[in-house]
Every structure is written in C-alpha cells, then in structure tokens.
Design a protein around this motif. Sequence first.
Motif, PDB file in Angstrom:
ATOM      1  N   ARG A 151      -0.149   8.194   2.321  1.00 21.03           N
ATOM      2  CA  ARG A 151       0.078   9.638   2.334  1.00 21.03           C
ATOM      3  C   ARG A 151       0.497   9.984   3.759  1.00 21.03           C
ATOM      4  NH1 ARG A 151      -1.126  14.367  -0.359  1.00 21.03           N
ATOM      5  NH2 ARG A 151      -1.619  16.170   0.949  1.00 21.03           N
ATOM      6  N   GLU A 206      -2.900   8.257   5.700  1.00 18.46           N
ATOM      7  CA  GLU A 206      -4.028   7.594   5.043  1.00 18.46           C
ATOM      8  C   GLU A 206      -3.532   6.730   3.889  1.00 18.46           C
ATOM      9  OE1 GLU A 206      -5.717  11.928   5.785  1.00 18.46           O
ATOM     10  OE2 GLU A 206      -4.024  11.174   4.604  1.00 18.46           O
ATOM     11  N   VAL A 207      -4.191   5.603   3.687  1.00 24.13           N
ATOM     12  CA  VAL A 207      -3.892   4.778   2.521  1.00 24.13           C
ATOM     13  C   VAL A 207      -4.270   5.582   1.281  1.00 24.13           C
ATOM     14  CG1 VAL A 207      -4.424   2.661   1.271  1.00 24.13           C
ATOM     15  CG2 VAL A 207      -4.250   2.625   3.772  1.00 24.13           C
ATOM     16  N   ASP A 208      -3.322   5.711   0.387  1.00 25.96           N
ATOM     17  CA  ASP A 208      -3.501   6.547  -0.800  1.00 25.96           C
ATOM     18  C   ASP A 208      -3.588   5.715  -2.076  1.00 25.96           C
ATOM     19  OD1 ASP A 208      -1.406   7.960  -3.003  1.00 25.96           O
ATOM     20  OD2 ASP A 208      -3.028   9.265  -2.284  1.00 25.96           O
ATOM     21  N   GLN A 209      -2.988   4.528  -2.012  1.00 24.62           N
ATOM     22  CA  GLN A 209      -2.967   3.647  -3.187  1.00 24.62           C
ATOM     23  C   GLN A 209      -2.861   2.211  -2.697  1.00 24.62           C
ATOM     24  OE1 GLN A 209       0.639   3.225  -5.922  1.00 24.62           O
ATOM     25  NE2 GLN A 209      -0.609   4.680  -7.094  1.00 24.62           N
ATOM     26  N   VAL A 210      -3.623   1.313  -3.319  1.00 25.36           N
ATOM     27  CA  VAL A 210      -3.640  -0.093  -2.914  1.00 25.36           C
ATOM     28  C   VAL A 210      -3.121  -0.941  -4.061  1.00 25.36           C
ATOM     29  CG1 VAL A 210      -5.076  -2.026  -2.154  1.00 25.36           C
ATOM     30  CG2 VAL A 210      -5.598   0.303  -1.383  1.00 25.36           C
ATOM     31  N   ILE A 263       0.856  -1.182   0.000  1.00 24.53           N
ATOM     32  CA  ILE A 263       0.000   0.000   0.000  1.00 24.53           C
ATOM     33  C   ILE A 263       0.897   1.237   0.000  1.00 24.53           C
ATOM     34  CG2 ILE A 263      -1.993  -1.044   1.139  1.00 24.53           C
ATOM     35  CD1 ILE A 263      -1.010   0.199   3.795  1.00 24.53           C
ATOM     36  N   TYR A 265       5.114  10.557   0.839  1.00 21.78           N
ATOM     37  CA  TYR A 265       4.467   9.274   0.553  1.00 21.78           C
ATOM     38  C   TYR A 265       5.440   8.150   0.894  1.00 21.78           C
ATOM     39  CZ  TYR A 265       0.989  11.926  -2.086  1.00 21.78           C
ATOM     40  OH  TYR A 265       0.009  12.817  -2.441  1.00 21.78           O
ATOM     41  N   TRP A 305      -6.990  -3.380   3.070  1.00 27.66           N
ATOM     42  CA  TRP A 305      -6.996  -1.925   3.131  1.00 27.66           C
ATOM     43  C   TRP A 305      -7.707  -1.301   1.945  1.00 27.66           C
ATOM     44  CZ3 TRP A 305      -5.876  -1.079   7.866  1.00 27.66           C
ATOM     45  CH2 TRP A 305      -4.887  -1.824   8.527  1.00 27.66           C
ATOM     46  N   ARG A 306      -8.309  -0.132   2.190  1.00 29.41           N
ATOM     47  CA  ARG A 306      -8.977   0.646   1.163  1.00 29.41           C
ATOM     48  C   ARG A 306      -8.424   2.068   1.182  1.00 29.41           C
ATOM     49  NH1 ARG A 306     -10.110  -3.742   0.179  1.00 29.41           N
ATOM     50  NH2 ARG A 306     -12.133  -4.756  -0.127  1.00 29.41           N
ATOM     51  N   THR A 307      -8.516   2.752   0.061  1.00 32.04           N
ATOM     52  CA  THR A 307      -8.087   4.143  -0.004  1.00 32.04           C
ATOM     53  C   THR A 307      -8.828   4.962   1.058  1.00 32.04           C
ATOM     54  OG1 THR A 307      -7.654   3.962  -2.372  1.00 32.04           O
ATOM     55  CG2 THR A 307      -7.942   6.184  -1.483  1.00 32.04           C
TER      56      THR A 307
END
Length: 328
Positions: free
Chosen positions: A34, A69-73, A31, A98, A80-82
């Motif tokens: 950010r 925060e998760v920015d890309q999966v 993942i 990042y 996990w989700r964005t």
Amino acid sequence: MRVIEIDGGSGPAEALRLSERPDPQAEDGEIRIRVRAAGVNRPDLIQRAGGYPPPPGASDIMGLEVAGEVDQVGPGVTRWRTGDRVCALLGGGGYAEYAVVDARHALPIPDGLDFIQAAALPETVFTVFANVFEAGGLKAGETLLIHGATSGIGVTAIQMAKAAGAHVVATSRGAAKATAALALGADVGLDASAGDLTEAIKAAGGADVILDMVGAAYAEANLNALKAGGRWVVIATLSGALAQVDLMRIMMKQATLTGSTLRRRSADEKARLSAAVEQTVWPWVASGAVRPPVEGTFPLAETKLAHLRLEAGEHVGKIVLTVSSGSG
C-alpha cells in the motif's frame, strides 16, 4: 486504485493523467505494498518522453521506488507480514496506490524514518552502491568525484562515500549548489559553471573514482582528473552520449571506464544487490549518516508539478510523491 498514466505528448501537462486501474495482486514470491510515498527520478522523465520503456514484465506505470505497508503476501514469501513497513526498488508501478514487487527487492524501513524519507532511498541507494562501491570499488581514504552532486543520486553518493571514509569532490552548476554540496558533507564543492573545471578538479587533487551523470561534455575533464588506476563510472549522459576519449591515456593511467543501468538487471541480480545494500548501507541509514534530503513533496494528483520541478534542475535532493493518506 488511482494511478498516473502517460497519455500522449512528452511534456508533463499533456502527458500525465490521473486514472484508475484494478488493484494488482501479489503472486508467487511477491508482496503488494500500500504505497504511501513514491520517489520521482530522472528515468521517469525519460520514460514519459518515450525514451526509457519498462523492461519485459514490468508495469508500464512510472515509478521506480516506493515506501508503504505490506498489504498482501504472495505464496512462498516468508520474510514479510501484512502491516510491515517497507521500501522497495521497482521495475515500474510506483505512481499508484498499490504496487506489487518481488519480495526480495524490499527492505525494512529503519526506525525513525517516515514514508517520505524512506521512498527517497531505494533507487538512489541501490544505484550508488552498485556503481560507486561495486563497479567503482571506492575504498576508505580514496577520493570520489561526483558530477551533478545536488541531484537525488548526487546527495546520496556524497553521504554514502563519507560514511565509507572517502574524500568527496562535488561539482554542480552554480555557487549556491556548490555550497549545498559542502553542507551535505562534500570536502570540496566546485561550481561547474565558473572557470576551468579541469583545473579546479586538478587543484582538488584528482579522483580515484568518478561518478558521471553528465557524459560527453565532461569526458576530457574526467580523463584529466583520473589518478593512476582510477575508475570512471558513467550512469547518465545528460550532455550527450557521444564523446571522444584518448584510449592511450586510459591505458597509460591503467584506468577503467565502465557504466551500467539498474532497471534492466535481472530479478536475481537485484535480489543480490538488495541483500548487499541491507548489510552495508542500511546501518548507515539507521544511524543517520545516510539521510538524503527531500527537496519537496507533491500529491499523486499533482505529479505533473513534481516532473516540472525535477526538469527545472534547481532542486537539491529528492522529490517525492505522497500517495494515499498519511506520510509516516
């Protein structure tokens, strides 16, 4: 993205430079986070000075823990989700806007914690769990002796040991730090710079487990402090790595002397450790029993000031960089 790079020299003023690099991309099983906050740890100082290179495949950017925060999966990631709020243990790359990490090494940020508090957790919590509870086998009712008890690792160890029902003897340099250790939950706070430390530890009842970040200078005191069947766990050697130890006394006490590092463990081992931490320690974090104090925060562009603060050794708790906008 903005990052902090090491650009020659060993001192913060000449070695650290704010720069830009391409945004990293999440690959299979990863993942991208950010980054809102990043913990500053002593291994970062050693890496800056050229003494702790990143393991193969890890980013050369400093920073072993982040929150954001998760920015890309990446492909293959299902948990996990964005937009998910996470903190994560890294092999490197935290001093940046990042960071990409193995998805198994991320944990959800418990309700009630902001990004700054969450960024203070992974490196220290994983280290304490792996060394005090797994290698050291600390149990409820036993005594944990912590050297360097007001460091980021130390304050976390105090809180985790108390949450587990253990008795804590904390050593640190100076009366003010000894008092701070008591305020954090230690049962006994000892000023290591005042009087005979060996006698003071003996008077406190000795130790079943020792978490040693000092090394050579305390070797004799540690051996004297160990109870029968005690476990002495070395995770740093701030006073030097070479010590003379009476092995016959280790044998007679049926004691264990061990040590480890966290950064170079395999991805699978870190994933196992992450799952164990989430099961055992995260409920303590969620309840507020484990909430390491943050000594101070510095913007990413002022990383050199954060390093100077950590090097000065006067801090109590964690030092955290704030990255991007917002802190929680």
